[in-house]
Design an enzyme around this catalytic site. Sequence first.
Site: not given
Length: 658
Positions: A46, A244, A375-376
């Site tokens: 990331e 994120c 993603n989350e």
Amino acid sequence: MLPRILIVFVICTATIGIFAQPMTLTINTDQIKSDVQPTMWGIFFEDINFAADGGLYAELIKNRSFEFSKPLMGWKEFGADPYATTSKAGTTNIISGGDDSNPRYAEIITNRTDGYALSNEGFRGIGVKKDMEYNFSVLAKCPQQSHPKFKIQLVDSNEAVIGETTIDPSGDTWKPYKAIIRATHTEAKASLKLLFEGIGVVDIDLVSLFPSDTWKKRPNGMRADLVQLLADMKPGFMRFPGGCIVEGRELATRYQWKKTVGTVEKRKLSINRWNTEFTHRPAPDYFQSFGLGFFEYFQLSEDIGAEPLPILSCGMACQFNTGELAPIDELDPYIQDALDLIEFANGPVTSAWGKVRKEMGHEAPFNLKYIGVGNEQWGPQYIERYKVFSSAIKAKDPSIKIVSSAGPFPEGELFDYASSELAQLHTDIVDEHYYNKPEWFFKNSSRYDNYDRNGPKIFAGEYAAQSVGTVNPANKNNWDCALSEAAFMTGLERNADVVYMASYAPLFAHAEGWQWTPDLIWFDNLNSYGTPNYYVQKLFSNFKGTNLLSVLDNNENVSGQKGIYASAVLDKSSNKVIMKIVNNNATKQTGELKLDGKKKFKPTGKVITLSSDNGDDVNSFETPRFIAPKDNSLALKSNRMGFELQPKSFSVYVLDLQ
Ligand code: AHR
């Protein structure tokens, strides 16, 4: 009643009995439990902690196209005489109005012959090495007959020149100019000075400086030392670009892969979400130039033998930030991005996106097999969107495996809801994240022992033990944390029929530019090192094997009894049996390993050990291998072997089959 002396004796022998009793572990080499997926251990990339710009992406100039919110951030002006009462030696005007992807450039006007300069500070300085060549380039044009001469200097932190060159732009159209600078000294905090001598005007854009020793010597390349650390792990997959960062604080700032491919000057800059995320670690100069974009991620995955695993926005901005949602009936552009990505990676060169891949230098497909949707994410809004994505992706290519999200936490309401919904949908692979204290990792080494064998496969997509607490800036990559991760990973390996992928997160951190700690690999402008956690990951991955075996203590999995954690695999390709074992006791533990089954072993093997008596111990720039693997040979007799585990240690036993 027993006399006191006898009581003491009984207690002592009982205690010694418990701890001195050597364990007998058994591996039956004929009983293969399942395959170990080639993707089992991978890496999570990331752009956080200056991992891309200022890190892996070897560009040394910050704000090279003057596109940051403050167009001269990272640049400093120098007049010939800063105290002069006469007019300044020159001016830099930022001109806007170019095309949408690269709207600005700098117009340099010089008024006097005695020189005007602009200097760039790099990313917390520019790291240069003695005798190394650096490739300078710039786009320039001269709108007037009269234009200044252009000298380029590398200067050290005392402003002493440590390398220089010149270019001679001319003509009123944008042209690239290139030159090489050889550094005469090593310096971690150099800056690049552009000196304009003479009266006139010159326009500049895309000011760039790369070391000549990028990975595979590629132009627009990556830092070779950092890629080497990744390659050494032999990762089974590479997840990118996050994290994120995929989601954006709001939808407008989500990661859009199409803006990261094509020629570098056409890649539109975006603010990095970690620029403003943590008030305790502000990074106002953190932007994404996308010089390291999706093509480069695919190419890197290929270089290091990792399956590419791109994660895409599913129309939900980060739910820890705005949680902005693209309405269900407006998801088309997001879905089209996923479908076009399959074409970019795998399509024929006659297709629109396959052609872009070819033009960027990769005619052959990248062989994309996995895509992550979100993603989350969490809640019903995610499940709703996931369904739409999943049908569209499977309709385009049913062989693509889709990674879905179980949310940010490994337990609790959000997790339970997502897990049950995704199981009902028979999703391929569910991404679970665990950031927790080391105790949690030890305790959860049996997490998957009772998972549903018919449910979705698991991607342990982000995990790292937190020495103090999640998002706490005092977290350290210490031995306590690394050892707990090793114990947890024996549990992942033991369940290789369910767990198909796993990666530590985050991957990289710039020592002066980080927002999140702990991180697997730390670097500054000149050096880099792997943490103890890195060596744990590397050992699991380098010895991942091909087939799962069980290692038993009294017919039970070894998952914390007497502070010991273990797993075992067979490696058919190298003809070895491998046992990974963690001793979480402060004392040595001894035991015997019995290798049942028809297979016969060679009399010698090796054991690789990571250990430290002090759980607070860390690696550092000064002692990068303070905790690093050490090899020792070992002897086997009649398929039996005695072992001695160092206190607080992780060992990999590598036994050769005949
Ligand atoms: O790894 C750092 C962050 O942790 C990632 O961006 C996110 O997915 C998780 O919350």
